[in-house]
Scaffold this motif. Structure first.
Motif, PDB file in Angstrom:
ATOM      1  N   ARG A 140       0.731  -1.196   0.073  1.00  0.00           N
ATOM      2  CA  ARG A 140       0.074   0.067   0.194  1.00  0.00           C
ATOM      3  C   ARG A 140       1.093   1.329  -0.142  1.00  0.00           C
ATOM      4  O   ARG A 140       1.956   1.369   0.675  1.00  0.00           O
ATOM      5  CB  ARG A 140      -0.867   0.061   1.161  1.00  0.00           C
ATOM      6  N   THR A 142      -0.043   5.583   0.194  1.00  0.00           N
ATOM      7  CA  THR A 142      -1.082   6.607   0.094  1.00  0.00           C
ATOM      8  C   THR A 142      -0.856   7.422  -0.870  1.00  0.00           C
ATOM      9  O   THR A 142       0.353   7.675  -1.438  1.00  0.00           O
ATOM     10  CB  THR A 142      -1.132   7.504   1.715  1.00  0.00           C
ATOM     11  N   CYS A 146       2.432   9.249  -2.533  1.00  0.00           N
ATOM     12  CA  CYS A 146       2.758   9.335  -4.248  1.00  0.00           C
ATOM     13  C   CYS A 146       2.865  10.712  -4.335  1.00  0.00           C
ATOM     14  O   CYS A 146       3.968  11.040  -5.344  1.00  0.00           O
ATOM     15  CB  CYS A 146       1.636   8.766  -4.902  1.00  0.00           C
ATOM     16  N   LYS A 219       3.529   2.245  -8.447  1.00  0.00           N
ATOM     17  CA  LYS A 219       2.387   2.734  -7.909  1.00  0.00           C
ATOM     18  C   LYS A 219       2.131   4.170  -8.161  1.00  0.00           C
ATOM     19  O   LYS A 219       2.387   5.208  -7.472  1.00  0.00           O
ATOM     20  CB  LYS A 219       2.690   2.472  -6.262  1.00  0.00           C
ATOM     21  N   VAL A 224      -2.848   4.584  -6.736  1.00  0.00           N
ATOM     22  CA  VAL A 224      -2.998   4.739  -5.424  1.00  0.00           C
ATOM     23  C   VAL A 224      -4.225   5.432  -5.156  1.00  0.00           C
ATOM     24  O   VAL A 224      -5.009   4.950  -4.237  1.00  0.00           O
ATOM     25  CB  VAL A 224      -1.817   5.364  -4.795  1.00  0.00           C
ATOM     26  N   THR A 238      -7.317  -3.855  -5.376  1.00  0.00           N
ATOM     27  CA  THR A 238      -6.329  -4.033  -3.899  1.00  0.00           C
ATOM     28  C   THR A 238      -6.116  -5.433  -4.004  1.00  0.00           C
ATOM     29  O   THR A 238      -4.712  -5.713  -3.732  1.00  0.00           O
ATOM     30  CB  THR A 238      -6.910  -3.213  -2.822  1.00  0.00           C
TER      31      THR A 238
END
Lengths: 316, 316
Positions: A140, A142, A146, A219, A224, A238
């Protein structure tokens, strides 16, 4: 090293024959010349900045293409594919070193001020690439992380480009900082558009493979933003991407085109595409607003706006 | 990137546990501090120079180990072996960028002067590595070409180290240039000794493989001096090495230890070992002579001489 650099810049082909390949959009050097005009100086005052920024940008392309394993850039094989990894490292290093020499070639006060901005922008650029690579291996990331990464990776060098001509032209800090802010947010708009092209860009325009960023598990913003959304598409995406991170590079490269298409579709469905397009516009607006606080020649303001328009509507 | 850098500097092991590994000889930072003393300044005036030169040196080690495929340095696996090629490139880039930022962190006039010297030395360093790599693929290299390569690859950065403290301490050009010349010739002596250790060094001391430079087909000083000599050993060596250049890397790596031993023996017999030892002494003498033209504190002159003594007698 001349041959390798000339190949990278699109001046010769892999056999050393003169060619007229796409050398890139030259957004950064254009900004450096406009930046000198913004300070009331002749555009040529910005030339050392334009050369330095183009050298640092191409240093980063040479190294990033190798680190990312990218085989194509601007419709041609990348340097490491043609001349080998050692040459890509070495010529990248040489371009980076040359950028410092060029920016320091003026009187002491201007040179030190300009070189400090170049060094800071370069460090941020490298930090951004480190974050980008690290994110590929994380489940993951956020949206804020990013954006911070993209501010480093793309924003910092565009901020340098947009302010360096003014610095070389003797501008005060208020003007240099306003131009820096314009460049930084323009860079974020630029990168948001790049992220869209990295997934949905037409390979005939971009010169890259289809689903380019998805192949590298980047990502990027659409990814994201989609993962941060609510709903079944986001959940499904996801689950897929979390599993992808655990795969080996080889397993991943064997993926069918349909697998990438499915991921792209889910990103779109979850709203990642739309959010990123809106973000490009938001950053564009902040960039233009940054210019409002300072006095600029009318023609320069118009050109800076036109350049920003080009950045957000381009297809490559 | 911190973890990778800390591993490279010998502060942590591959698992991230604190360790106290060999961090290198620190010849370059020692020179930078002595250089400040040479200008009558406190040694700490040379600290930004010492840090910058150590960063640039380690940037070059990170990239060169990857380009050369070296798996061992200072008795430990190299960074690209432990953390992968991308991290070796990236952390090298970061150290290089940081060097510029650190050297520019002073008042404008000193900063610009110091940064120009750093940029020029870095460019020469990269040129030297390019020449070194190119020579591996060439059948013949002259002694003059080899010395020019080593002047770039090693001389330039030691010249920077030996003069930067004085520059930061406000020395005039005459003193800075004399220290630069001392450092440049000390660098050539240093590299001549390195070339001897690269063939005949004890792996327990050097932390590298036996016949390290021969495994990489380096056209180092003992090799080119031997090939330039007259007589049967030189002729036999030249025939072997000329054939070696045409071999693939894989073929070459399959070589028996005895093959390398035979080449080392021929280099010795043709006089390459002796010539290189004499050359180290010649360069040492020129380095010490360079200090004669300027006024220096007696203690500083003695320490610069002691450091030169250490460089030519070391075993690692």
């Amino acid at each position: 090293m001349d041959t390798v650099a000339a190949y990278h810049f699109g001046w010769i082909d892999a056999q050393g024959r003169p060619t007229d390949a796409d050398s890139g959009k030259a957004v950064r050097p254009a900004l450096a010349l406009l930046s000198a005009e913004a300070a009331g100086a002749a555009p040529e005052v910005g030339v050392p900045g334009a050369v330095a920024v183009e050298l640092v940008h191409n240093f980063s392309l040479l190294h990033d293409d190798l680190m990312d394993g990218d085989e194509q850039r601007r419709h041609r094989d990348t340097v490491w594919k043609v001349h080998g990894p050692a040459q890509a490292i070495l010529v990248g290093d040489a371009l980076f070193a040359l950028a410092s020499e060029i920016i320091l070639d003026g009187d002491d006060a201007h040179a030190a001020r300009a070189a400090r901005r170049l060094a800071a922008a370069s460090r941020q650029l490298i930090d951004g690439q480190a974050q980008d690579i690290a994110f590929e291996h994380r489940e993951r990331v956020t949206v804020a992380e990013c954006l911070a990464m993209e501010g480093n990776k793309t924003g910092a060098l565009l901020a340098f480009a947009a302010s360096i001509g003014a610095v070389l032209g003797g501008a005060d800090d208020a003007l240099a900082d306003a131009l820096d802010a314009y460049g930084r947010h323009l860079g974020l708009a630029f990168q948001a558009v790049d992220d869209l092209l990295g997934i949905w860009g037409d390979p005939r325009s971009t010169g890259k493979l289809t689903w380019s960023d998805l192949r590298q598990r980047k990502k990027s913003l659409p990814v994201v933003a989609a993962m941060a959304a609510e709903g079944p598409a986001a959940a499904r995406l996801t689950a897929l991407l979390t599993a992808d991170v655990k795969k080996s590079r080889e397993e991943f490269e064997d993926f069918d085109e349909a697998e990438f298409a499915a991921r792209a579709e889910l990103i779109d469905e979850a709203g990642g595409r739309r959010w990123t397009a809106d973000e490009a516009r938001r950053q564009y607006d902040i960039a233009i607003d940054a210019l409002e606080s300072v006095t600029l020649p009318a023609a320069t303001r118009r050109r800076l706006t036109e350049l920003a328009d080009f950045v957000v509507v381009r297809s490559k």
